[in-house]
Write an enzyme that holds these catalytic residues in place. Structure first.
Site, PDB file in Angstrom:
ATOM      1  N   ASN A   1       0.410  19.805 -22.361  1.00  0.00           N
ATOM      2  CA  ASN A   1       0.019  18.910 -23.464  1.00  0.00           C
ATOM      3  C   ASN A   1       0.221  19.550 -24.840  1.00  0.00           C
ATOM      4  O   ASN A   1      -0.185  18.961 -25.846  1.00  0.00           O
ATOM      5  CB  ASN A   1      -1.458  18.505 -23.320  1.00  0.00           C
TER       6      ASN A   1
ATOM      7  N   LYS B   1       3.184  12.007 -11.557  1.00  0.00           N
ATOM      8  CA  LYS B   1       2.395  11.039 -12.342  1.00  0.00           C
ATOM      9  C   LYS B   1       3.232   9.774 -12.521  1.00  0.00           C
ATOM     10  O   LYS B   1       4.322   9.824 -13.093  1.00  0.00           O
ATOM     11  CB  LYS B   1       2.058  11.609 -13.723  1.00  0.00           C
TER      12      LYS B   1
ATOM     13  N   GLU C   1      10.725  18.167 -25.497  1.00  0.00           N
ATOM     14  CA  GLU C   1       9.980  18.657 -24.319  1.00  0.00           C
ATOM     15  C   GLU C   1      10.543  19.995 -23.825  1.00  0.00           C
ATOM     16  O   GLU C   1       9.799  20.840 -23.323  1.00  0.00           O
ATOM     17  CB  GLU C   1       9.997  17.621 -23.191  1.00  0.00           C
TER      18      GLU C   1
ATOM     19  N   HIS D   1       8.610   9.270 -29.116  1.00  0.00           N
ATOM     20  CA  HIS D   1       7.723  10.274 -28.518  1.00  0.00           C
ATOM     21  C   HIS D   1       8.123  11.704 -28.913  1.00  0.00           C
ATOM     22  O   HIS D   1       7.277  12.498 -29.339  1.00  0.00           O
ATOM     23  CB  HIS D   1       7.753  10.096 -26.995  1.00  0.00           C
TER      24      HIS D   1
ATOM     25  N   HIS E   1       0.356  12.365 -29.808  1.00  0.00           N
ATOM     26  CA  HIS E   1       0.040  11.005 -29.350  1.00  0.00           C
ATOM     27  C   HIS E   1      -0.638  10.200 -30.460  1.00  0.00           C
ATOM     28  O   HIS E   1      -0.385   9.008 -30.613  1.00  0.00           O
ATOM     29  CB  HIS E   1      -0.859  11.036 -28.108  1.00  0.00           C
TER      30      HIS E   1
ATOM     31  N   ARG F   1      -1.976  22.823 -15.786  1.00  0.00           N
ATOM     32  CA  ARG F   1      -1.122  21.661 -16.140  1.00  0.00           C
ATOM     33  C   ARG F   1      -1.438  21.140 -17.542  1.00  0.00           C
ATOM     34  O   ARG F   1      -0.592  20.521 -18.183  1.00  0.00           O
ATOM     35  CB  ARG F   1      -1.280  20.551 -15.076  1.00  0.00           C
TER      36      ARG F   1
ATOM     37  N   GLU G   1      -4.214  18.556 -12.565  1.00  0.00           N
ATOM     38  CA  GLU G   1      -4.539  18.873 -13.963  1.00  0.00           C
ATOM     39  C   GLU G   1      -5.989  19.305 -14.176  1.00  0.00           C
ATOM     40  O   GLU G   1      -6.713  18.737 -14.975  1.00  0.00           O
ATOM     41  CB  GLU G   1      -4.180  17.673 -14.869  1.00  0.00           C
TER      42      GLU G   1
ATOM     43  N   ARG H   1       0.808  -1.234   0.000  1.00  0.00           N
ATOM     44  CA  ARG H   1       0.000   0.000   0.000  1.00  0.00           C
ATOM     45  C   ARG H   1       0.840   1.282   0.000  1.00  0.00           C
ATOM     46  O   ARG H   1       0.357   2.347   0.395  1.00  0.00           O
ATOM     47  CB  ARG H   1      -0.974   0.019   1.176  1.00  0.00           C
TER      48      ARG H   1
ATOM     49  N   LYS I   1       8.421  23.060 -15.173  1.00  0.00           N
ATOM     50  CA  LYS I   1       7.496  21.924 -14.957  1.00  0.00           C
ATOM     51  C   LYS I   1       6.977  21.918 -13.516  1.00  0.00           C
ATOM     52  O   LYS I   1       5.754  21.820 -13.285  1.00  0.00           O
ATOM     53  CB  LYS I   1       8.212  20.605 -15.285  1.00  0.00           C
TER      54      LYS I   1
ATOM     55  N   HIS J   1       0.944  17.490 -27.851  1.00  0.00           N
ATOM     56  CA  HIS J   1       0.749  16.085 -27.477  1.00  0.00           C
ATOM     57  C   HIS J   1      -0.559  15.494 -27.990  1.00  0.00           C
ATOM     58  O   HIS J   1      -0.676  14.272 -28.091  1.00  0.00           O
ATOM     59  CB  HIS J   1       0.826  15.917 -25.957  1.00  0.00           C
TER      60      HIS J   1
HETATM   61  N1  LIG Z   1       5.186  10.864 -15.557  1.00  0.00           N
HETATM   62  C1  LIG Z   1       5.204  11.864 -16.385  1.00  0.00           C
HETATM   63  O1  LIG Z   1       4.770  12.971 -16.080  1.00  0.00           O
HETATM   64  C2  LIG Z   1       5.781  11.655 -17.763  1.00  0.00           C
HETATM   65  C3  LIG Z   1       6.025  12.761 -18.588  1.00  0.00           C
HETATM   66  C4  LIG Z   1       6.614  12.547 -19.822  1.00  0.00           C
HETATM   67  C5  LIG Z   1       6.934  11.259 -20.226  1.00  0.00           C
HETATM   68  N2  LIG Z   1       6.684  10.202 -19.395  1.00  0.00           N
HETATM   69  C6  LIG Z   1       7.023   8.827 -19.794  1.00  0.00           C
HETATM   70  O2  LIG Z   1       8.431   8.748 -19.981  1.00  0.00           O
HETATM   71  C7  LIG Z   1       8.691   7.656 -20.831  1.00  0.00           C
HETATM   72  C8  LIG Z   1       9.778   8.039 -21.817  1.00  0.00           C
HETATM   73  O3  LIG Z   1      10.930   8.341 -21.084  1.00  0.00           O
HETATM   74  P1  LIG Z   1      12.376   8.365 -21.762  1.00  0.00           P
HETATM   75  O4  LIG Z   1      12.327   9.124 -23.015  1.00  0.00           O
HETATM   76  O5  LIG Z   1      13.326   8.763 -20.705  1.00  0.00           O
HETATM   77  O6  LIG Z   1      12.564   6.860 -22.244  1.00  0.00           O
HETATM   78  P2  LIG Z   1      13.272   5.577 -21.614  1.00  0.00           P
HETATM   79  O7  LIG Z   1      13.142   5.507 -20.150  1.00  0.00           O
HETATM   80  O8  LIG Z   1      12.800   4.415 -22.414  1.00  0.00           O
HETATM   81  O9  LIG Z   1      14.805   5.831 -21.954  1.00  0.00           O
HETATM   82  C9  LIG Z   1      15.227   5.893 -23.285  1.00  0.00           C
HETATM   83  C10 LIG Z   1      16.365   4.904 -23.561  1.00  0.00           C
HETATM   84  O10 LIG Z   1      17.566   5.411 -22.996  1.00  0.00           O
HETATM   85  C11 LIG Z   1      18.170   4.409 -22.153  1.00  0.00           C
HETATM   86  N3  LIG Z   1      18.867   5.167 -21.108  1.00  0.00           N
HETATM   87  C12 LIG Z   1      18.309   5.898 -20.120  1.00  0.00           C
HETATM   88  N4  LIG Z   1      19.249   6.588 -19.475  1.00  0.00           N
HETATM   89  C13 LIG Z   1      20.440   6.275 -20.042  1.00  0.00           C
HETATM   90  C14 LIG Z   1      21.786   6.695 -19.803  1.00  0.00           C
HETATM   91  N5  LIG Z   1      22.074   7.629 -18.925  1.00  0.00           N
HETATM   92  N6  LIG Z   1      22.746   6.135 -20.573  1.00  0.00           N
HETATM   93  C15 LIG Z   1      22.440   5.224 -21.539  1.00  0.00           C
HETATM   94  N7  LIG Z   1      21.199   4.817 -21.832  1.00  0.00           N
HETATM   95  C16 LIG Z   1      20.203   5.349 -21.080  1.00  0.00           C
HETATM   96  C17 LIG Z   1      17.019   3.564 -21.700  1.00  0.00           C
HETATM   97  O11 LIG Z   1      17.443   2.275 -21.310  1.00  0.00           O
HETATM   98  C18 LIG Z   1      16.162   3.523 -22.959  1.00  0.00           C
HETATM   99  O12 LIG Z   1      16.662   2.565 -23.841  1.00  0.00           O
HETATM  100  C19 LIG Z   1       7.373   7.280 -21.507  1.00  0.00           C
HETATM  101  O13 LIG Z   1       6.928   6.053 -20.962  1.00  0.00           O
HETATM  102  C20 LIG Z   1       6.437   8.416 -21.109  1.00  0.00           C
HETATM  103  O14 LIG Z   1       5.100   7.996 -20.981  1.00  0.00           O
HETATM  104  C21 LIG Z   1       6.117  10.382 -18.189  1.00  0.00           C
END
Ligand SMILES: NC(=O)c1ccc[n+]([C@@H]2O[C@H](COP(=O)([O-])OP(=O)(O)OC[C@H]3O[C@@H](n4cnc5c(N)ncnc54)[C@H](O)[C@@H]3O)[C@@H](O)[C@H]2O)c1
Length: 341
Positions: free
Chosen positions: A231, A129, A171, A248, A238, A227, A223, A107, A213, A234
């Site tokens: 988007n 999030k 972003e 992305h 999306h 917030r 949101e 929990r 942010k 997006h």
């Molecule tokens: N929670 C939120 O508010 C929010 C906002 C935006 C995006 N997201 C989410 O974030 C995700 C995308 O995140 P991302 O772009 O970081 O992708 P990711 O976590 O898949 O990382 C991208 C790639 O880089 C590699 N990697 C990460 N750090 C590294 C490093 N320092 N050295 C070498 N390789 C490295 C990872 O293994 C992966 O292959 C999506 O799932 C999206 O939905 C969430």
């Protein structure tokens, strides 16, 4: 080590914008389990020595319940209890999933993040999030729960593949478009490689984006209004991401160009500024157009969470650095898509 304390309505979060990974030991003094992915673990292997680590496969396709089940089983095997602290060390996939697993295990355990991608540093790790995908539905299951801390070590980015740097800048440019003309102008003076080469410039940029942010989330954690501005790009982004399986950042980049065209049509957004947005995205290696099927885009948009009965809430630009929420009639949107793309 600098500390920025954000008092979100639901909980406080401390941000360490100029820390080093090694300081994780001083920030968490009790029992700690680190969740990371195989790429981050391989790239920074020596840094994880001495930690109990759960290493998950890398990639969005693993941001799902099966991986969360695996994490939970490994937490049980590691005898994690209510006192155990979880640290998600990785990109947005890891931080989203680690925050979610920590929130449902027993929990809810306390958790913090060490983001290792540009995208996670400026966006995913901030704001509380956390969640997972269900099939094709992104972030379908999740929770809003703040991490206790976010620790930044920008030197971790040196191992990040170039394509992930470029993705993350989508972003950053989004933040500039919706909130910060001065940052937009500063980005126009540089390429992403300048930031990779210059740790001081990079840290300043990351901190600016943390402020943007976290500032938006402070005003509207759940949101209801402001917030939604995050988007920008997006809604169509999306749709394109799902239809054409683009990264992305690429999809959001095209989405921002399309939203700028719609801003010009509906909101009188200056045509030269629209060109500036497009030119900036292009100069950071991001795509600005796609040969897409507008009917298919419309079909996906009609499923969008931001839709009411006959309108879709779009984020448009009023000026560079100032965005607005604008409901657009579905017929009008269809007409603009047909005429412009
Ligand atoms: N929670 C939120 O508010 C929010 C906002 C935006 C995006 N997201 C989410 O974030 C995700 C995308 O995140 P991302 O772009 O970081 O992708 P990711 O976590 O898949 O990382 C991208 C790639 O880089 C590699 N990697 C990460 N750090 C590294 C490093 N320092 N050295 C070498 N390789 C490295 C990872 O293994 C992966 O292959 C999506 O799932 C999206 O939905 C969430």
């Amino acid at each position: 080590m600098k500390e920025l304390k954000y008092q979100f309505p639901s909980a406080d979060c401390i941000i360490y914008p100029d820390a080093s990974f090694e300081q994780l030991k001083t920030v968490v003094t009790g029992k700690l389990v680190v969740i990371t992915d195989e790429n981050v673990f391989a790239a920074h292997n020596e840094k994880f020595t001495g930690y109990t680590c759960i290493v998950v496969p890398a990639g969005e396709q693993y941001k799902n319940q099966a991986t969360v089940d695996r994490i939970i089983n490994e937490l049980i095997a590691a005898k994690a209890d209510r006192e155990t602290f979880i640290a998600g060390v990785g990109g947005g996939v890891v931080t989203d999933m680690a925050g979610y697993a920590a929130s449902v295990y027993m929990r809810g355990l306390s958790f913090g993040f060490v983001p290792t991608t540009i995208l996670a540093m400026v966006d995913a790790a901030i704001g509380g999030k956390n969640g997972i995908d269900v099939g094709l539905y992104k972030n379908m299951v999740g929770i809003i729960r703040q991490p206790d801390f976010i620790l930044y070590d920008v030197s971790l980015l040196q191992t990040l593949p170039d394509k992930e740097w470029i993705n993350g800048f989508a972003e950053i440019i989004k933040h500039a478009c919706i909130k910060d003309l001065a940052m937009f102008e500063m980005l126009e003076q540089h390429h992403w490689q300048n930031f990779k080469k210059d740790a001081v410039l990079l840290s300043a940029l990351v901190e600016k984006n943390i402020n943007i942010k976290a500032g938006v989330v402070l005003n509207d954690e759940f949101e209801k209004g402001e917030r939604k501005l995050l988007n920008f790009g997006h809604t169509i982004g999306h749709a394109i991401e799902n239809l054409y399986t683009l990264p992305h950042g690429h999809a959001v980049s095209i989405g921002m160009v399309m939203a700028s065209v719609i801003s010009e049509e509906i909101n009188g957004f200056d045509s030269d500024d629209k060109e500036r947005v497009t030119a900036l995205l292009r100069s950071y290696g991001l795509p600005v157009s796609i040969d897409a099927d507008n009917e298919k885009i419309m079909e996906v948009l009609l499923m969008d969470k931001k839709r009411t009965s006959d309108r879709i809430n779009f984020i448009l630009l009023d000026q560079v650095g100032k965005a607005i929420i604008q409901p657009i009639g579905i017929t009008q949107l269809k007409d603009i898509l047909e005429a412009s793309f």
